[in-house]
Enzyme design. Structure first.
Site, PDB file in Angstrom:
ATOM      1  N   HIS A  13     -24.810  26.176  17.545  1.00 49.63           N
ATOM      2  CA  HIS A  13     -24.976  26.205  16.020  1.00 49.63           C
ATOM      3  C   HIS A  13     -23.717  27.164  15.503  1.00 49.63           C
ATOM      4  O   HIS A  13     -23.546  26.977  14.431  1.00 49.63           O
ATOM      5  CB  HIS A  13     -26.161  27.408  15.853  1.00 49.63           C
ATOM      6  CG  HIS A  13     -27.600  26.587  16.360  1.00 49.63           C
ATOM      7  ND1 HIS A  13     -28.113  25.545  15.884  1.00 49.63           N
ATOM      8  CD2 HIS A  13     -28.503  27.035  17.121  1.00 49.63           C
ATOM      9  CE1 HIS A  13     -29.154  24.993  16.353  1.00 49.63           C
ATOM     10  NE2 HIS A  13     -29.550  26.018  17.138  1.00 49.63           N
ATOM     11  N   ASP A  32     -35.696  24.196  25.119  1.00 51.15           N
ATOM     12  CA  ASP A  32     -36.760  24.404  24.105  1.00 51.15           C
ATOM     13  C   ASP A  32     -37.239  23.343  23.493  1.00 51.15           C
ATOM     14  O   ASP A  32     -38.075  23.276  22.754  1.00 51.15           O
ATOM     15  CB  ASP A  32     -36.167  25.328  22.965  1.00 51.15           C
ATOM     16  CG  ASP A  32     -34.539  24.862  22.360  1.00 51.15           C
ATOM     17  OD1 ASP A  32     -34.293  23.873  22.904  1.00 51.15           O
ATOM     18  OD2 ASP A  32     -34.264  25.709  21.530  1.00 51.15           O
ATOM     19  N   TYR A  53     -36.911  29.169  25.530  1.00 49.22           N
ATOM     20  CA  TYR A  53     -37.518  30.330  25.329  1.00 49.22           C
ATOM     21  C   TYR A  53     -38.859  30.667  25.864  1.00 49.22           C
ATOM     22  O   TYR A  53     -39.475  31.658  25.784  1.00 49.22           O
ATOM     23  CB  TYR A  53     -37.576  30.710  23.771  1.00 49.22           C
ATOM     24  CG  TYR A  53     -36.114  30.463  23.172  1.00 49.22           C
ATOM     25  CD1 TYR A  53     -35.275  31.534  23.393  1.00 49.22           C
ATOM     26  CD2 TYR A  53     -36.021  29.229  22.446  1.00 49.22           C
ATOM     27  CE1 TYR A  53     -33.670  31.213  23.008  1.00 49.22           C
ATOM     28  CE2 TYR A  53     -34.624  29.024  22.124  1.00 49.22           C
ATOM     29  CZ  TYR A  53     -33.494  29.926  22.356  1.00 49.22           C
ATOM     30  OH  TYR A  53     -32.208  29.844  21.604  1.00 49.22           O
ATOM     31  N   ASP A  86     -31.321  20.090  23.128  1.00 47.67           N
ATOM     32  CA  ASP A  86     -31.809  21.227  22.649  1.00 47.67           C
ATOM     33  C   ASP A  86     -32.883  20.658  21.461  1.00 47.67           C
ATOM     34  O   ASP A  86     -32.371  19.777  20.846  1.00 47.67           O
ATOM     35  CB  ASP A  86     -30.984  22.282  21.983  1.00 47.67           C
ATOM     36  CG  ASP A  86     -31.465  23.696  21.633  1.00 47.67           C
ATOM     37  OD1 ASP A  86     -31.113  24.443  22.354  1.00 47.67           O
ATOM     38  OD2 ASP A  86     -32.138  23.742  20.557  1.00 47.67           O
ATOM     39  N   HIS A 111     -33.169  22.078  18.744  1.00 44.51           N
ATOM     40  CA  HIS A 111     -32.390  22.343  17.165  1.00 44.51           C
ATOM     41  C   HIS A 111     -31.197  21.429  17.192  1.00 44.51           C
ATOM     42  O   HIS A 111     -30.562  21.268  17.987  1.00 44.51           O
ATOM     43  CB  HIS A 111     -32.251  23.896  17.166  1.00 44.51           C
ATOM     44  CG  HIS A 111     -33.381  24.913  17.232  1.00 44.51           C
ATOM     45  ND1 HIS A 111     -33.579  25.412  18.477  1.00 44.51           N
ATOM     46  CD2 HIS A 111     -34.260  25.360  16.362  1.00 44.51           C
ATOM     47  CE1 HIS A 111     -34.673  26.184  18.349  1.00 44.51           C
ATOM     48  NE2 HIS A 111     -35.139  26.500  17.014  1.00 44.51           N
ATOM     49  N   ASP A 163     -36.273  42.529  15.425  1.00 41.78           N
ATOM     50  CA  ASP A 163     -36.097  41.323  14.701  1.00 41.78           C
ATOM     51  C   ASP A 163     -37.117  40.290  15.429  1.00 41.78           C
ATOM     52  O   ASP A 163     -36.805  39.464  16.030  1.00 41.78           O
ATOM     53  CB  ASP A 163     -34.633  40.715  14.829  1.00 41.78           C
ATOM     54  CG  ASP A 163     -34.368  39.842  13.769  1.00 41.78           C
ATOM     55  OD1 ASP A 163     -35.211  38.818  13.406  1.00 41.78           O
ATOM     56  OD2 ASP A 163     -33.029  39.462  13.406  1.00 41.78           O
TER      57      ASP A 163
END
Length: 339
Positions: free
Chosen positions: A137, A267, A307, A174, A176, A22
């Site tokens: 999230h 990240d 990451y 983060d 995001h 994925d």
């Protein structure tokens, strides 16, 4: 007076991994934890911390934030084969289940709560929990964006319940938007939630209208949700410091939190394929240092994303060094923030 910095890590949380191909999920690897831990070891930071064991978060603790239905789905995946796991994972946006995911997610929740307990009981001054899967999230009824249970949101609810706290600051650095955390607390004035995130005019994941600057909370919680959307990549140290000085810190000091919890995703650091930002690991030392001035230093840092393994490991080390009271390193590079 509490002293010492807690560090919580359990190798078992590295057993949660992607079993099929994925391209969206393949960056959420076990090495995110193990290599960060090894980096702390190589800098001789482990022996300076107070090691605390992770425990499993109880079902009751998970239900402080999540629905019973969500808990039951997660629980049911422990005995599934790969085909079944894949099918359940496809019900969610950017998430994968492994037979050990439920156990790892419970350990991630429990680690966050162990950290809150140690800080609130005065056993340590502050600390960091290296956990995965991450949490910010995940929503009341859904896994999302690599996250199964919202570790930080559960920690905040737990701290309110157990210690009677009335003002908790959550800082989400983060890259995001932690929309799960925003949804959970958007009507709650006892939690001030601050998130900066790559947004690019809603083009960047999770691509939500409610990740923009005008989402400020609802009802009684109006004014207690702060989004700082970055509409371009390449933001650097000076931009991050400007965001802290001009946006977060004035509100944080006015709010006067009794506890600060960081949704600590790296990240947002240089080299990360997700963020594409230019902030160097040193900037996280400064951000941590500023947050230590709040809540009498009661600071719980809980890992989210990150990451690029080298950037992640260095940034984790910078954060822990600062928690331990080491002097913050000099910041290099262009010091004028982007207009």
């Amino acid at each position: 007076m509490a002293s010492g910095t807690a560090l919580i890590y359990d190798e078992e949380m590295t057993t949660h991994k992607l079993l099929w191909s994925d391209p969206i999920c393949d960056i959420e690897v076990p090495e995110r934890l193990s290599s960060s831990y090894e980096q702390l070891r190589s800098y001789r930071l482990l022996e300076r911390c107070v090691p605390l064991p992770a425990r499993e978060g109880s079902e009751e603790e998970i239900l402080l934030v999540h629905s019973l239905e969500h808990l039951e789905v997660a629980k049911s995946t422990q005995t599934m084969n790969e085909e079944e796991l894949k099918r359940v994972s496809e019900n969610y946006d950017a998430f994968f289940f492994h037979p050990s995911t439920y156990r790892c997610a419970r350990l991630a929740v429990g680690a966050a709560l162990q950290l809150v307990d140690a800080v609130m009981a005065g056993k340590v001054h502050n600390g960091m929990a290296l956990v995965r899967p991450p949490g910010h999230h995940s929503q009341r009824n859904a896994a999302n964006g690599f996250c199964l249970f919202n570790n930080v949101a559960i920690a905040a609810e737990y701290a309110k319940l157990k210690y009677g706290l009335q003002r908790i600051l959550i800082v989400d650095w983060d890259v995001h938007h932690g929309q799960g955390t925003q949804y959970i607390f958007e009507e709650d004035p006892s939690v001030l939630y601050f998130s900066w995130h790559r947004y690019e005019h809603q083009e960047f994941w999770p691509s939500l209208k409610e990740s923009d600057y005008d989402a400020v909370g609802l009802g009684k919680g109006k004014g207690f949700n702060i989004n700082l959307p970055w509409n371009k990549v390449g933001m650097g140290n000076s931009d991050y410091l400007a965001a802290f000085f001009h946006v977060l810190l004035p509100m944080a000091f006015e709010f006067d939190p009794e506890l600060v919890i960081v949704s600590s995703g790296y990240d947002s650091g240089i080299g990360d394929p997700e963020g594409q930002m230019n902030a160097t690991p040193e900037v996280f030392a400064h951000l941590t240092h500023f947050l230590m001035q709040l809540a009498n230093g009661k600071l719980c840092v809980i890992l989210e994303g990150g990451y690029h393994l080298k950037s992640l490991g260095e940034s984790v080390c910078m954060t822990v060094k600062t928690l331990l009271g080491d002097p913050v390193p000099q910041i290099t590079g262009e010091m004028a923030p982007c207009l």
